[in-house]
Design a protein around this motif. Structure first.
Motif, PDB file in Angstrom:
ATOM      1  N   ARG A  58       0.840  -1.193   0.000  1.00 25.48           N
ATOM      2  CA  ARG A  58       0.000   0.000   0.000  1.00 25.48           C
ATOM      3  C   ARG A  58       0.878   1.247   0.000  1.00 25.48           C
ATOM      4  NH1 ARG A  58      -4.377   2.172   3.982  1.00 25.48           N
ATOM      5  NH2 ARG A  58      -5.009   3.830   2.634  1.00 25.48           N
ATOM      6  N   ASN A  59       1.404   1.635   1.155  1.00 28.48           N
ATOM      7  CA  ASN A  59       2.295   2.791   1.280  1.00 28.48           C
ATOM      8  C   ASN A  59       3.479   2.420   2.158  1.00 28.48           C
ATOM      9  OD1 ASN A  59       0.535   4.677  -0.102  1.00 28.48           O
ATOM     10  ND2 ASN A  59      -0.739   4.671   1.733  1.00 28.48           N
ATOM     11  N   CYS A 116      -2.375   9.285   4.179  1.00 31.63           N
ATOM     12  CA  CYS A 116      -2.423   7.849   4.476  1.00 31.63           C
ATOM     13  C   CYS A 116      -3.564   7.149   3.743  1.00 31.63           C
ATOM     14  CB  CYS A 116      -2.533   7.612   5.982  1.00 31.63           C
ATOM     15  SG  CYS A 116      -0.979   7.884   6.850  1.00 31.63           S
ATOM     16  N   LEU A 151      -4.088   7.598   0.629  1.00 24.59           N
ATOM     17  CA  LEU A 151      -3.602   7.362  -0.734  1.00 24.59           C
ATOM     18  C   LEU A 151      -3.066   5.944  -0.849  1.00 24.59           C
ATOM     19  CD1 LEU A 151      -1.656  10.718  -1.309  1.00 24.59           C
ATOM     20  CD2 LEU A 151      -3.968  10.133  -2.093  1.00 24.59           C
ATOM     21  N   ASP A 152      -2.738   5.561  -2.057  1.00 22.29           N
ATOM     22  CA  ASP A 152      -2.191   4.234  -2.294  1.00 22.29           C
ATOM     23  C   ASP A 152      -0.955   4.358  -3.180  1.00 22.29           C
ATOM     24  OD1 ASP A 152      -2.336   1.469  -1.854  1.00 22.29           O
ATOM     25  OD2 ASP A 152      -3.264   1.142  -3.800  1.00 22.29           O
ATOM     26  N   GLY A 153       0.107   3.654  -2.817  1.00 22.62           N
ATOM     27  CA  GLY A 153       1.313   3.674  -3.629  1.00 22.62           C
ATOM     28  C   GLY A 153       2.181   4.893  -3.410  1.00 22.62           C
ATOM     29  N   GLY A 175      -2.112   3.032   7.393  1.00 22.88           N
ATOM     30  CA  GLY A 175      -1.833   3.538   6.055  1.00 22.88           C
ATOM     31  C   GLY A 175      -0.789   2.766   5.279  1.00 22.88           C
ATOM     32  N   GLY A 176      -0.062   1.881   5.938  1.00 23.73           N
ATOM     33  CA  GLY A 176       0.962   1.117   5.227  1.00 23.73           C
ATOM     34  C   GLY A 176       2.030   0.612   6.169  1.00 23.73           C
TER      35      GLY A 176
END
Length: 172
Positions: free
Chosen positions: A2-3, A68, A70-72, A94-95
């Motif tokens: 993810r992040n 957080c 967001l993706d990538g 978030g990752g």
């Protein structure tokens, strides 16, 4: 993935290592402090001067929640982001969280000429950094999937270390 979220004290190398990590992984890089500055049209010291630390932390909390989600993304956070429980939860969810650890001595050397750090506008920045690390270190560790030492290490080597160690983590 993810992040990747970088936490740690001032001068640990979050922005530098984050940019390199994002480039290596072909991901977007975001720095929560820079995003706050862009959104506000003002730098962090100005925000601290006008709104105080609580006002800045409110802005930071909103920005961290947004980033957080967001993706990538490789996200570099401000050193104090972990002080609020809501931020720690958002970061953890978030990752993968990577704590970039740096000794106080290393932080002093890396931040000595930086005038963009309002918490270091004190008579004794080293004592301030020591106090901040004592307070924040357990919080960084609480949410970290990895703890990576940055003292006396070139950023490129830290990135290689992170990439190798990420592959060894079990899925969560």
């Amino acid at each position: 993935m993810r992040n990747l979220i970088l936490v740690g004290p001032m001068g640990a190398g979050k922005s530098t290592i984050g940019r390199l990590l994002a480039k290596e992984l072909r991901l977007l890089f975001k720095d929560s402090d820079k995003e706050i500055e862009l959104r506000c049209g003002a730098n962090i010291p100005w925000i601290f001067d006008k709104e105080g630390e609580p006002g800045f932390r409110d802005r930071e909390q909103a920005m961290i929640a947004e980033l957080c989600a967001l993706d990538g993304v490789v996200l570099a956070t401000g050193g104090g982001a972990v002080m609020r429980e809501a931020n720690r939860q958002a970061l953890h969810q978030g990752g993968r969280v990577i704590y970039l650890h740096a000794s106080v001595e290393q932080q002093v050397g890396r931040t000595a000429r930086d005038r963009n750090r309002p918490l270091l506008r004190t008579a004794n920045p080293e004592a301030t950094l020591r106090t901040l690390l004592e307070t924040r270190d357990p919080l960084y560790r609480e949410i970290a999937d990895l703890v990576v030492e940055t003292d006396e290490r070139p950023p490129r080597m830290v990135v290689i270390d992170i990439l190798e160690r990420l592959q060894q983590l079990p899925p969560r």
